[in-house]
Design a protein around this motif. Sequence first.
Motif, mmCIF file in Angstrom:
data_model
loop_
_atom_site.group_PDB
_atom_site.id
_atom_site.type_symbol
_atom_site.label_atom_id
_atom_site.label_comp_id
_atom_site.label_asym_id
_atom_site.label_seq_id
_atom_site.Cartn_x
_atom_site.Cartn_y
_atom_site.Cartn_z
ATOM 1 N N LYS A 5 39.403 36.605 25.195
ATOM 2 C CA LYS A 5 40.857 36.245 25.096
ATOM 3 C C LYS A 5 41.735 37.647 24.878
ATOM 4 O O LYS A 5 41.475 38.311 24.212
ATOM 5 N N ILE A 6 42.727 37.392 25.779
ATOM 6 C CA ILE A 6 43.786 38.375 25.661
ATOM 7 C C ILE A 6 45.101 37.810 24.778
ATOM 8 O O ILE A 6 45.161 36.690 24.924
ATOM 9 N N LEU A 35 51.232 42.807 32.146
ATOM 10 C CA LEU A 35 50.451 41.627 31.820
ATOM 11 C C LEU A 35 51.172 40.573 31.928
ATOM 12 O O LEU A 35 51.047 39.631 30.916
ATOM 13 N N LYS A 63 35.945 40.521 37.250
ATOM 14 C CA LYS A 63 36.858 40.050 36.216
ATOM 15 C C LYS A 63 38.187 40.543 36.424
ATOM 16 O O LYS A 63 38.480 41.400 36.935
ATOM 17 N N SER A 64 39.125 39.384 36.435
ATOM 18 C CA SER A 64 40.479 39.796 36.418
ATOM 19 C C SER A 64 41.290 39.049 35.593
ATOM 20 O O SER A 64 40.746 37.696 35.217
ATOM 21 N N PRO A 65 42.285 39.571 34.881
ATOM 22 C CA PRO A 65 43.189 38.811 33.982
ATOM 23 C C PRO A 65 44.045 37.831 34.677
ATOM 24 O O PRO A 65 44.634 38.122 35.748
ATOM 25 N N ASN A 67 46.779 34.267 33.671
ATOM 26 C CA ASN A 67 47.781 33.672 32.818
ATOM 27 C C ASN A 67 48.410 32.553 33.464
ATOM 28 O O ASN A 67 49.198 32.581 34.459
ATOM 29 N N ALA A 72 46.758 34.455 28.183
ATOM 30 C CA ALA A 72 46.324 35.137 29.130
ATOM 31 C C ALA A 72 44.478 35.165 28.835
ATOM 32 O O ALA A 72 44.364 35.189 27.672
ATOM 33 N N ARG A 73 44.003 35.051 29.884
ATOM 34 C CA ARG A 73 42.559 35.057 30.010
ATOM 35 C C ARG A 73 41.791 35.888 30.962
ATOM 36 O O ARG A 73 42.819 36.466 31.925
ATOM 37 N N MET A 74 40.512 36.175 31.005
ATOM 38 C CA MET A 74 39.719 36.570 32.024
ATOM 39 C C MET A 74 39.180 35.629 32.791
ATOM 40 O O MET A 74 38.835 34.398 32.401
ATOM 41 N N ASP A 192 41.894 27.061 29.762
ATOM 42 C CA ASP A 192 42.002 28.253 29.095
ATOM 43 C C ASP A 192 40.751 28.377 27.931
ATOM 44 O O ASP A 192 40.560 29.417 27.472
#
Length: 600
Positions: A5-6, A35, A63-65, A67, A72-74, A192
């Motif tokens: 989790k971002i 971001l 992996k990429s972020p 939203n 924001a998630r991966m 999410d």
Amino acid sequence: MKIPKIPSPFPHTSRRRFVQGLAAGGVLAAMPGLLYARAKSEFAHSGTAPVLSGQEIDLVIAKSPVNFTGAARMATTINGSIPAPTLRLREGDEVTIRVTNQLSESTSIHWHGIILPFQMDGVPGISFSGIAPGETFVYRFKLQQSGTYWYHSHSGFQEMTGMYGALIIEPRGEDVIHSDRDHVVELSDWTDEDPMRVFGKLKIQGDNYNFNQPTAADFLRDMSEKGLGGAMQKRRMWNQMRMNPTDMADLSAATLTYLMNGTTPAGNWTGLFRRGERVRLRFINAASNSMYDVRIPGLKMTVVQADGQNVEPVSVDEFRFGPGETYDVIVEPDDDAYTVFAQSMDRTGYARGTLATRPGLSAAVPEPDPVEWLTMRDMMGNMVHGGGAGSMNHAAMGQDMPGMNHGGMAMDHSAHTKHHNPLAVPSQEVRHARTEYGPSVDMRVDTPRTNLDDPGIGLRNNNRRVLTLADLRSLDGVIDKRGPRREIELHLTGNMERYSWSIDGLEFGQSTPVHMAHNQRLRVILQNDTMMTHPMHLHGMWSDLESDTGEQLVRRHTIPVQPAQRLSFLTTPHDLGRWAWHCHLLFHMDAGMFREVVVS
């Protein structure tokens, strides 16, 4: 798989905003200071993935972020995009696709609907061992077909976290489908939550995400229509069966955001056209767990292809399709803007985009249709069958029928002697395997319906022309005209309280493979003994859907089987090896509705 989790830059996102998503939602820029999602002008107006073509292609999984909702998630991406790059290839070419795994876990890519050697099919544990972290696997195969297909991960829940893309194969000669413009419309869903956590919630409570539980208002409406006694009887029936009349989808907008070409409803993916053009829309259901009902208000759609195979044109207002299915349609828009509307089967949300003559235009977005309850036909099939009343055995009520135990995971009916040619038409005699009488099965249908002209719950009598399986005919007719030498019957089974899904009452791991003889024509009967629709995908060969009288209709690679429905198809296993066969609702597959097929 744990999705890190971002911290969200949008801590007070409303439920309405969540369902609609962010207008500029999607894959995030790589730099920490950026971001936030890409600018809307870059993303929503094109709304298409990068396009790769040629006979040699390189794909990188990492992996990429992302939203989509304000959180924001991966995600798991291919070449950094969601959807993954659209691959435009050419029939007859031999392609080499190098896939490099930059994840910390094993991965895979399955080429959905593509006829190829089983070693290239991309199913870990069945056709190969998977792609280990840091390794590159080389897929190499010759393209024997043309049309609209797609590709996705077959490892864990990676498909659910972003690993899916369109695969378009251009015909070697002239395309019989003529259009002036061509858009891929790839539908998917995003959560999410960690998919494993979502799956765990369903194992504890199968209707955890059901927004549409029966309410006091529903009871009052029933009482006004049926009287107090009728309303009480209706509730008593559902309570006794311990089933939910609105159980049409495992996941809802309670956790899902519905996407069109990786774009949220608020983002409004836009496909451009000029007045007077014939526009081809290649619809792909790349969702993990969502059935979609698709329409373009004010615009007729002519269905010209199903699962990559050309069909006799059918003019419709709407069609339903499940994960794994594809439909190509031709539209001829003459106004400035039209809404492409894809509502979820449970009516809790929708994906949405626009066909427009220029960027920035939009049309009215309809409200989702009302929620309908499942009916007796969705539970029992034929209410009148052969002169008698339809029936359902509800295992949870202890109504066992040991006399119906015919045994076997794939029952051979070739000795059936009702007709002079016993396999001229599909068998109508229901045979429940003895393995269906156990804790993994909470209902069994004894009088299934065999009609293919039902659009399904929520689409009946809606004053729109809705596509059904009965409408579809392969444009080039029957390829293999041989009759079946063998008939096997498999039942789609489940227990919603346990959230277990199976075939003939056996989850994958408890089952034995289905054996098919190389090049032998055979019939498969699928009977759905559950209250949910299952899009069943058989790898490595075509499924030639037939009517209940034995007329061959259309070639498919994924066939949706409605509740209490019994249908059949013919197939010819041309390629030796080990193949997968499963429901394409990802959680149903993972919970056990999966079989191995061995062709020898």
